[in-house]
Design a protein around this motif. Structure first.
Motif, short mmCIF file in Angstrom:
data_model
loop_
_atom_site.label_atom_id
_atom_site.label_comp_id
_atom_site.label_asym_id
_atom_site.label_seq_id
_atom_site.Cartn_x
_atom_site.Cartn_y
_atom_site.Cartn_z
N TYR A 213 0.83 -1.19 0.00
CA TYR A 213 0.00 0.00 0.00
C TYR A 213 0.88 1.26 0.00
CZ TYR A 213 -3.33 -3.54 1.42
OH TYR A 213 -4.12 -4.68 1.46
N THR A 214 0.41 2.26 -0.72
CA THR A 214 1.10 3.54 -0.79
C THR A 214 0.23 4.61 -0.14
OG1 THR A 214 2.24 2.94 -2.85
CG2 THR A 214 2.11 5.29 -2.31
N LEU A 215 0.84 5.40 0.75
CA LEU A 215 0.13 6.46 1.45
C LEU A 215 0.75 7.81 1.08
CD1 LEU A 215 -0.15 3.79 3.21
CD2 LEU A 215 -0.61 5.30 5.14
N LYS A 216 -0.09 8.70 0.58
CA LYS A 216 0.34 10.06 0.28
C LYS A 216 -0.58 11.05 0.98
CE LYS A 216 2.46 8.98 -4.18
NZ LYS A 216 2.54 9.30 -5.64
N ARG A 254 5.90 18.24 1.82
CA ARG A 254 5.67 18.03 0.39
C ARG A 254 6.51 16.86 -0.12
NH1 ARG A 254 8.09 21.10 -3.73
NH2 ARG A 254 8.91 22.44 -2.07
N GLY A 255 5.85 15.90 -0.75
CA GLY A 255 6.53 14.73 -1.27
C GLY A 255 6.62 13.57 -0.30
N PHE A 256 6.11 13.74 0.92
CA PHE A 256 6.17 12.68 1.93
C PHE A 256 5.31 11.49 1.48
CE2 PHE A 256 4.71 10.54 5.78
CZ PHE A 256 5.90 10.38 6.47
N THR A 257 5.92 10.30 1.48
CA THR A 257 5.24 9.09 1.01
C THR A 257 5.61 7.91 1.90
OG1 THR A 257 5.38 9.89 -1.27
CG2 THR A 257 4.81 7.58 -0.97
N ILE A 258 4.63 7.06 2.18
CA ILE A 258 4.89 5.84 2.95
C ILE A 258 4.43 4.63 2.13
CG2 ILE A 258 4.36 4.53 5.04
CD1 ILE A 258 3.82 7.13 6.47
N HIS A 259 5.28 3.63 2.05
CA HIS A 259 4.93 2.35 1.44
C HIS A 259 4.85 1.31 2.56
CE1 HIS A 259 5.55 3.89 -2.62
NE2 HIS A 259 6.66 4.44 -2.17
N LEU A 260 3.70 0.67 2.69
CA LEU A 260 3.49 -0.33 3.73
C LEU A 260 3.28 -1.70 3.11
CD1 LEU A 260 1.00 1.44 6.19
CD2 LEU A 260 3.48 1.20 6.44
N THR A 261 3.97 -2.69 3.65
CA THR A 261 3.69 -4.08 3.32
C THR A 261 2.96 -4.67 4.52
OG1 THR A 261 5.71 -4.24 2.00
CG2 THR A 261 4.69 -6.31 2.70
N GLU A 271 6.49 -4.38 6.79
CA GLU A 271 7.61 -3.49 6.49
C GLU A 271 7.10 -2.08 6.22
OE1 GLU A 271 11.25 -4.73 4.01
OE2 GLU A 271 10.14 -3.44 2.62
N VAL A 272 7.90 -1.10 6.63
CA VAL A 272 7.59 0.30 6.38
C VAL A 272 8.74 0.90 5.58
CG1 VAL A 272 7.10 2.56 7.39
CG2 VAL A 272 6.35 0.47 8.57
N VAL A 284 13.44 5.98 5.17
CA VAL A 284 13.50 5.20 6.41
C VAL A 284 12.86 3.83 6.18
CG1 VAL A 284 12.89 5.12 8.85
CG2 VAL A 284 13.33 7.33 7.75
N PHE A 285 13.64 2.77 6.43
CA PHE A 285 13.13 1.41 6.37
C PHE A 285 12.94 0.89 7.79
CE2 PHE A 285 15.48 1.86 2.40
CZ PHE A 285 14.61 1.31 1.47
N ILE A 286 11.76 0.35 8.09
CA ILE A 286 11.48 -0.21 9.41
C ILE A 286 10.85 -1.59 9.25
CG2 ILE A 286 10.14 0.00 11.53
CD1 ILE A 286 12.34 2.00 11.45
#
Length: 326
Positions: A213-216, A254-261, A271-272, A284-286
């Motif tokens: 999933y992508t969060l913007k 501006r441009g902040f994006t999160i990819h969640l598995t 995974e973040v 940042v990988f978590i």
């Protein structure tokens, strides 16, 4: 029109009337179930549940890496690891080179324990120009007292420590409250629920079990969220906290994006991968771990910040921060 339909229904044989009513109920119930199932399996709901489970988990541990992405060749700048419990948290950050800052923080009830290997340098960066000579005269003692040592910051000194590093006491209170309390994290999530500023989309490359999933950020809703925060239960319950207009806006992110598995069945984050945006250019990988449990122990060899304030800094901190020593 509605009246004519009811008249026709009454004129139907009883068995047809029952069949008509039953069929209507089946359609309505079926539609309700379909809507519920769709909502429960929607990307927004899956992401929300996974985040909620992470924030309220009693066994969450995590580790990760911070990358600098401003140049073509990305490089790791820090390693991150920590734990989150119902009433306590631990966060450690270690730079990847020998001369990088290394810090660890533990929050427990109303207290914070902090250790930074080059803490004196952080204090020096906040020293007003007219106090440079004063700071230089006590620098050796400051280094010996605070660098690499566990410092016990009691709640009464939170605002003072925040002012030293140019943060409002309220901001420090909020961060402290969120990291050490499940109730506060839930309160923050409830504020978000009224202003869901993330636009969530699902990557079709996922599987039946695992989703990507992508969060913007929706700029308008995010600014509404920040504007509503001062009146939220989380902000208003902080003792002595006078929250001013937020410095963080949609423009600063501006441009902040999160990819969640996410494990869709268990609603757990696997995974973040967060991109901090066009301003800082960090990635940042978590990786969370919900299966390992570990007790967060307070450090044993500690020094009270209140003692350091009186014995080492004396009048220096009060003059530079505007706070009067007791």
């Amino acid at each position: 029109m509605a009246k004519d339909i009811m008249i026709r229904i009454r004129r139907l044989p009883k068995r047809y009337s029952i069949t008509f009513v039953a069929g209507t109920l089946i359609v309505v119930i079926g539609a309700a179930i379909a809507m519920y199932v769709y909502y429960q399996t929607s990307p927004q709901k899956i992401v929300y549940d996974a985040v909620q489970n992470a924030l309220t988990s009693s066994t969450l541990m995590f580790e990760g890496t911070v990358m600098r992405t401003a140049s073509d060749n990305s490089d790791a700048v820090a390693a991150v690891d920590g734990q989150l419990s119902q009433t306590k948290s631990r966060l450690a950050i270690a730079g990847t080179s020998t001369d990088q800052l290394k810090g660890e923080m533990i929050t427990d009830r109303d207290d914070t324990f902090l250790k930074i290997n080059r803490a004196s340098e952080l204090v020096a960066s906040a020293v007003p120009s007219h106090q440079t000579d004063l700071y230089a005269s006590i620098l050796p003692q400051i280094k010996q007292t605070i660098d690499g040592k566990w410092i016990w910051i009691e709640q009464s000194d939170v605002a003072l420590v925040g002012s030293i590093v140019k943060l409002s006491g309220c901001s420090v209170d909020i961060v402290q409250s969120i990291t050490k309390s499940t109730a506060s994290r839930t309160a923050l999530l409830n504020v978000y629920k009224n202003h869901p500023f993330f636009v969530v989309s699902e990557d079709g490359a996922g599987t039946e079990q695992i989703g990507n999933y992508t969060l913007k950020i929706n700029n308008v809703i995010f600014d509404e969220f920040m504007a509503s925060f001062p009146s939220s239960s989380l902000a208003t319950k902080l003792s002595g906290c006078q929250y001013q207009s937020p410095a963080i806006t949609s423009e600063t992110l501006r441009g902040f994006t999160i990819h969640l598995t996410i494990d869709k069945k268990n609603r757990q984050i696997v995974e973040v991968d967060a991109h901090t945006g066009q301003t800082s250019q960090l990635r940042v990988f978590i990786k969370p771990d919900f299966s390992t449990s570990s007790v967060i122990n307070n450090p044993q060899d500690i020094t009270r910040f209140s003692d350091i304030k009186q014995q080492v800094f004396k009048g220096f901190l009060s003059n530079s921060s505007g706070v009067t020593n007791d």
